[in-house]
Write an enzyme that holds these catalytic residues in place. Structure first.
Site, PDB file in Angstrom:
ATOM      1  N   GLU A  72      18.172  26.978  12.394  1.00 41.37           N
ATOM      2  CA  GLU A  72      17.517  27.334  11.126  1.00 41.37           C
ATOM      3  C   GLU A  72      16.412  26.327  10.789  1.00 41.37           C
ATOM      4  O   GLU A  72      15.353  26.699  10.266  1.00 41.37           O
ATOM      5  CB  GLU A  72      18.574  27.382  10.005  1.00 41.37           C
ATOM      6  CG  GLU A  72      18.092  27.972   8.703  1.00 41.37           C
ATOM      7  CD  GLU A  72      17.519  29.377   8.815  1.00 41.37           C
ATOM      8  OE1 GLU A  72      18.144  30.228   9.462  1.00 41.37           O
ATOM      9  OE2 GLU A  72      16.432  29.610   8.275  1.00 41.37           O
TER      10      GLU A  72
ATOM     11  N   GLU B 261       7.994  28.829  11.069  1.00 40.15           N
ATOM     12  CA  GLU B 261       7.402  29.638   9.987  1.00 40.15           C
ATOM     13  C   GLU B 261       6.317  28.857   9.245  1.00 40.15           C
ATOM     14  O   GLU B 261       5.237  29.383   8.964  1.00 40.15           O
ATOM     15  CB  GLU B 261       8.493  30.059   8.996  1.00 40.15           C
ATOM     16  CG  GLU B 261       9.336  31.223   9.449  1.00 40.15           C
ATOM     17  CD  GLU B 261      10.494  31.509   8.501  1.00 40.15           C
ATOM     18  OE1 GLU B 261      11.335  32.328   8.879  1.00 40.15           O
ATOM     19  OE2 GLU B 261      10.557  30.903   7.406  1.00 40.15           O
TER      20      GLU B 261
END
Ligand SMILES: Nc1ncnc2c1ncn2[C@@H]1O[C@H](COP(=O)(O)OP(=O)(O)OP(=O)(O)O)[C@@H](O)[C@H]1O
Length: 132
Positions: free
Chosen positions: A75, A82
């Site tokens: 994550e 991102e």
């Protein structure tokens, strides 16, 4: 090089305390800004409580801890991808941006499946052992 007329740092950290403070800021950003990261932290806390209730052995703890950290690390990498992609493409559609983000999200999904399999392998036998 650090900017002279601003407190906004863009240069290297000068000491360990400064590095630590920035690392903690990074963790704080993950907790406050990333919903999926919070979900994985809650899932890890749930697995931790289950481990205590079901009295899993040291081997079980090692596997559960590995699964927790693999998902959280995936994550973290997803968030980095991102953020860097958004920085580069600046709100424009790009097929490469899509690929980078989708692959990063796929990595999280694979790690989460790994964690679910580990959870089943550790918790299901421990549950039956406890109720026997
Ligand atoms: N600049 C872009 N160009 C092309 N596709 C994009 C772009 N930005 C996002 N996408 C597509 O939208 C999806 C969601 O992107 P977004 O940045 O919102 O991720 P997210 O919802 O924050 O992901 P996560 O759920 O992992 O946190 C990506 O997986 C990708 O398919």
């Amino acid at each position: 090089m650090a900017l002279k007329d601003s407190k906004k740092q863009i240069g290297k950290n000068k000491n360990f305390c400064q590095s630590l403070a920035h690392a903690l800021q990074g963790i704080w950003a993950l907790i406050t800004e990333e919903r999926n990261f919070r979900f994985h932290v809650f899932a890890s806390a749930f697995a931790f409580i289950m481990g205590i209730i079901l009295k899993i052995d040291i081997n079980g703890w090692l596997w559960i801890a590995t699964a927790m950290f693999v998902v959280i690390a995936a994550e973290v990498l997803n968030t980095i991808v991102e953020t860097v992609v958004d920085l580069i493409v600046d709100n424009h559609y790009s097929i490469l941006a899509k690929k980078a983000k989708d692959v990063a999200a796929g990595g999280v999904l694979i790690s989460a499946l790994f964690a679910v399999i580990i959870g089943c392998l550790i918790f299901i036998p421990s549950f039956f052992k406890l109720i026997r």
